[in-house]
Write an enzyme that holds these catalytic residues in place. Sequence first.
Site, short mmCIF file in Angstrom:
data_model
loop_
_atom_site.label_atom_id
_atom_site.label_comp_id
_atom_site.label_asym_id
_atom_site.label_seq_id
_atom_site.Cartn_x
_atom_site.Cartn_y
_atom_site.Cartn_z
N GLY A 71 0.63 -1.28 -0.39
CA GLY A 71 0.34 -0.20 0.36
C GLY A 71 1.16 1.50 -0.10
O GLY A 71 0.80 2.71 -0.34
N SER A 198 -3.60 -3.09 -0.60
CA SER A 198 -2.57 -3.89 -0.03
C SER A 198 -3.09 -4.69 0.52
O SER A 198 -4.10 -5.32 0.79
CB SER A 198 -1.98 -3.07 1.46
OG SER A 198 -1.35 -4.10 2.04
N GLY A 199 -2.06 -6.16 -0.34
CA GLY A 199 -2.58 -7.17 0.23
C GLY A 199 -3.39 -7.81 1.34
O GLY A 199 -4.15 -8.49 1.62
N THR A 236 10.55 -7.52 -11.43
CA THR A 236 10.04 -8.62 -12.13
C THR A 236 8.81 -8.76 -10.57
O THR A 236 9.35 -8.83 -9.25
CB THR A 236 11.09 -9.80 -11.73
OG1 THR A 236 12.63 -9.50 -12.71
CG2 THR A 236 10.77 -11.18 -12.16
N CYS A 324 5.13 5.20 21.60
CA CYS A 324 5.55 5.24 22.82
C CYS A 324 6.50 6.15 22.31
O CYS A 324 6.47 5.07 20.96
CB CYS A 324 6.65 4.50 23.56
SG CYS A 324 6.74 5.27 25.19
N1 PLP Z 1 -2.69 3.23 4.60
C1 PLP Z 1 -3.60 2.56 5.28
C2 PLP Z 1 -4.79 3.85 5.92
C3 PLP Z 1 -3.02 1.73 6.00
O1 PLP Z 1 -3.90 0.56 6.89
C4 PLP Z 1 -2.38 0.86 5.66
C5 PLP Z 1 -1.46 -0.56 6.22
O2 PLP Z 1 -1.72 -0.05 7.76
C6 PLP Z 1 -1.10 1.45 4.51
C7 PLP Z 1 -1.57 2.52 3.99
C8 PLP Z 1 0.13 0.99 4.13
O3 PLP Z 1 -0.01 -0.47 3.26
P1 PLP Z 1 1.19 -1.24 3.38
O4 PLP Z 1 1.77 -2.09 5.27
O5 PLP Z 1 1.27 -2.29 2.77
O6 PLP Z 1 2.75 -0.45 3.02
#
Ligand code: PLP
Length: 393
Positions: A71, A198-199, A236, A324
């Site tokens: 993501g 994000s998978g 790749t 923290c």
């Molecule tokens: N965006 C949101 C709203 C998320 O909750 C997260 C992961 O917690 C991400 C982006 C980042 O995704 P990734 O862990 O696949 O980089």
Amino acid sequence: MKTIYLDNNATTKVADEVLEAMLPYFNQFYGNPSSMHTFGGQIGQRIRDAREQVAALLGALPEEIVFTSCGTESDNTAIYSALLTRPDKKHIVISRVEHPAVRALCTHLSAQGYKITELPVDKNGMLDLEHLEKSLTPDTAIVSLMWANNETGVIFPVEEAAKLTHDKGVLFHTDAVQAVGKIPINMKNNVIDMLSISGHKLHAPKGIGVLYIRRGTKFSPFLIGGHQEKGRRGGTENTAGIIGLGRACQLAANHILTENVHVKQLRDKLERELLKKIPQSRVNGDIQNRLPNTTNISFEYVEGEAILLLMNELGICASSGSACTSGSLQPSHVLRAMGVPFTMAHGSIRFSLSVYNTEEEVDFVIEKMPPIIERLRGMSPFWSQAQQACTNQ
Ligand code: PLP
């Protein structure tokens, strides 16, 4: 000890069906899809199938799907692409509650001379589109707003936001990492230009993501290298990951409505019972416009991290809304943006469920949480002061 996993917004279990689909692509069909020989080339068809499966979940065209590594890469790619394809524009609009994948990138860009507007949210974590409208200027390159918040589950009206943004000729990206697979999404019904997935948030593995790029959107790649993904993302292909994500999207498309009814029932029971059994507790976030799997509950006068430690001793996994940093406990930027009072924000816990959770697990958590909070409040000077103040009134 059994693990009760209620931290599915952090990451999810890889579904058995997904793992099964992926396994042959590690040591059996391990060829490179770009190879001339049949052994490698045959994998190209499986990647095409996966692209279609992802596209089907989104109501998109297969050519609008670009596989990435996560993501974060998708979010970064979308924003950099907007800046590179509109080099005369130096303004970016985001919200105060974006994930660091967008927010930290914008802080970095701000140090390089870009102007960043962070839209406020109200006390329920909701966005007011009037603020968005006012923030757009002829210098705005892109608006990036998350579809659903990872901490509270609050769902932003991104389809309306995209329309408003488009009417001013500005590109619109949404970080839909928490939304995809949890709520129905149909890209035919909106004008969103780019969308991140994000998978590992929808029962596919870590290390695979998608950037949806609407057909006709000007695009500049982030990773430049080979001709993979039609030159839109060099490197790749993560074949097993892509095939796994395709299968996960197929599962989500088949079950999204039925599964979410089950998950929402469990989430609602957990939330209702905890609020009933634990005094001075409350939900953070818009109750109506929320993901079906998420509840963010504050237990006043206790530290979130202390709660998590005691939950951990019982095998219960969740997350806290305070972290923290340099020795001091800071409530999250999301709860701060919502103006959640400090005594509440410090004791916030995010429970995020999945289809793999059972009613017995939820009942166990409902039974164990009240004594945990009571024990911690018994040690909290703030709690005893607050109780004293109440009895003196
Ligand atoms: N965006 C949101 C709203 C998320 O909750 C997260 C992961 O917690 C991400 C982006 C980042 O995704 P990734 O862990 O696949 O980089």
